[in-house]
Design a protein around this motif. Sequence first.
Motif, PDB file in Angstrom:
ATOM      1  N   TRP A   1       0.924  -1.376   0.005  1.00 45.28           N
ATOM      2  CA  TRP A   1      -0.302   0.255  -0.482  1.00 45.28           C
ATOM      3  C   TRP A   1       0.710   1.090  -0.143  1.00 45.28           C
ATOM      4  O   TRP A   1       0.644   2.178  -0.783  1.00 45.28           O
ATOM      5  CB  TRP A   1      -1.139  -0.071   1.143  1.00 45.28           C
ATOM      6  N   VAL A   2       1.701   1.084   0.978  1.00 43.68           N
ATOM      7  CA  VAL A   2       2.811   2.458   0.962  1.00 43.68           C
ATOM      8  C   VAL A   2       4.292   3.102  -0.561  1.00 43.68           C
ATOM      9  O   VAL A   2       3.528   3.525  -0.415  1.00 43.68           O
ATOM     10  CB  VAL A   2       3.963   1.952   2.006  1.00 43.68           C
ATOM     11  N   THR A   3       4.294   1.665  -0.945  1.00 41.71           N
ATOM     12  CA  THR A   3       4.709   1.748  -1.980  1.00 41.71           C
ATOM     13  C   THR A   3       3.930   2.027  -3.324  1.00 41.71           C
ATOM     14  O   THR A   3       4.223   2.797  -3.751  1.00 41.71           O
ATOM     15  CB  THR A   3       5.372   0.819  -2.279  1.00 41.71           C
TER      16      THR A   3
ATOM     17  N   PRO B   1     -10.846   2.163   2.114  1.00 38.98           N
ATOM     18  CA  PRO B   1     -11.494   1.639   3.395  1.00 38.98           C
ATOM     19  C   PRO B   1     -10.793   0.604   4.010  1.00 38.98           C
ATOM     20  O   PRO B   1     -11.177  -0.140   4.240  1.00 38.98           O
ATOM     21  CB  PRO B   1     -12.685   0.973   2.804  1.00 38.98           C
ATOM     22  N   HIS B   2      -9.218   1.336   5.183  1.00 45.07           N
ATOM     23  CA  HIS B   2      -8.966   0.661   5.573  1.00 45.07           C
ATOM     24  C   HIS B   2      -8.368  -0.661   5.612  1.00 45.07           C
ATOM     25  O   HIS B   2      -8.677  -1.825   5.923  1.00 45.07           O
ATOM     26  CB  HIS B   2     -10.015   0.214   7.529  1.00 45.07           C
ATOM     27  N   ILE B   3      -7.230  -0.591   4.213  1.00 43.85           N
ATOM     28  CA  ILE B   3      -7.593  -2.215   3.646  1.00 43.85           C
ATOM     29  C   ILE B   3      -5.263  -1.997   3.352  1.00 43.85           C
ATOM     30  O   ILE B   3      -5.482  -2.898   2.396  1.00 43.85           O
ATOM     31  CB  ILE B   3      -8.100  -2.020   1.916  1.00 43.85           C
ATOM     32  N   ALA B   4      -4.929  -1.286   3.943  1.00 47.80           N
ATOM     33  CA  ALA B   4      -3.255  -1.045   4.047  1.00 47.80           C
ATOM     34  C   ALA B   4      -2.770  -2.316   4.542  1.00 47.80           C
ATOM     35  O   ALA B   4      -1.363  -3.420   3.645  1.00 47.80           O
ATOM     36  CB  ALA B   4      -3.352   0.083   4.550  1.00 47.80           C
ATOM     37  N   ALA B   5      -2.875  -2.870   5.451  1.00 50.76           N
ATOM     38  CA  ALA B   5      -2.684  -3.847   6.096  1.00 50.76           C
ATOM     39  C   ALA B   5      -3.108  -4.949   7.230  1.00 50.76           C
ATOM     40  O   ALA B   5      -3.974  -4.837   8.373  1.00 50.76           O
ATOM     41  CB  ALA B   5      -1.445  -3.665   6.936  1.00 50.76           C
TER      42      ALA B   5
END
Length: 311
Positions: free
Chosen positions: A102-104, A273-277
């Motif tokens: 998500w971050v990259t 929607p709160h899916i990063a981790a």
Amino acid sequence: MLNIWFAAGSHNWPDYALPLDEAFRAAGLDVRLSATPPADPATVDYIIYAPGGDVDDFAPLTRVKLVQSLWAGVERIVGNASLTQPLARMVDQGLSEGMVEWVTGHVLRHHLGMDRHIVNPTHIWDHSPPPLARDRHIGILGMGALGAASARALQGLNFRVTGWSRTEKRLEGLTCLHGAEGLDRILHQADMLVLLLPKTPETENILNARAFALMKRGMVILNPGRGALIDDAALLSALADGTVAHATLDVFRVEPLPADHPFWAHPRVTVTPHIAADTRAPSAARIVAENIARVERGEAPLHLVDRTRGY
């Protein structure tokens, strides 16, 4: 036989029942696993926990050796006065991989200016290239497992990365700042800021009006950490005056984000929607089994929460 209560919500049970059974068998553990609240709480040996589950009062659970959270964040349980049992948070390679992706992905999206190419209704031929990654400074607030993994991935893409944590940390090959002076420095230097801090009294509203005033004009904010890290009103003001060019937000004070929240309609805010981790059941189940097996061998469980620090 160990009695294990899956107190992580009936909605999660279908995803976890089989992976947990397989993980316990692989670990050589003889268990009775149930998602039903026990008739006698004093018979429970271990609890698998997630917010919104079936337990609020831990006092009757006198035999419990460990409460294993399925979430990396524990702010919704760590202050529970009835919880005297050891509490472990979820640290899972699957969580790290999801966060890194998500971050990259979003750092590259903003670095390359992909939005203006994907949505270009006036067909503007903008031939100006972005700077190279080595000329872009990424600041990461929070140097825990997720922050360190994200920092390494961005370094691998040749970005200039600086990390910050409340207390001093040393990671080989990575510049790490700490404390109030370090925070001011990273806020002033960074072109993009990634928030991966836990929510504690010390980190709540860490991005407030004062913090935004220290930033470069045209900053990009990425928050896959905790919604309460940002003062929403201060962020909206920073977007209005151009201090922040864009904010990509995965976490919020209230979730799901209310339909009337101004973030939804703001042209320079991206809501995910709160899916990063998110925790993935197969890999998380193996962590749960490993930690319970450690306790049964008389070893200390991994990733115990420090109640005084809140994580």
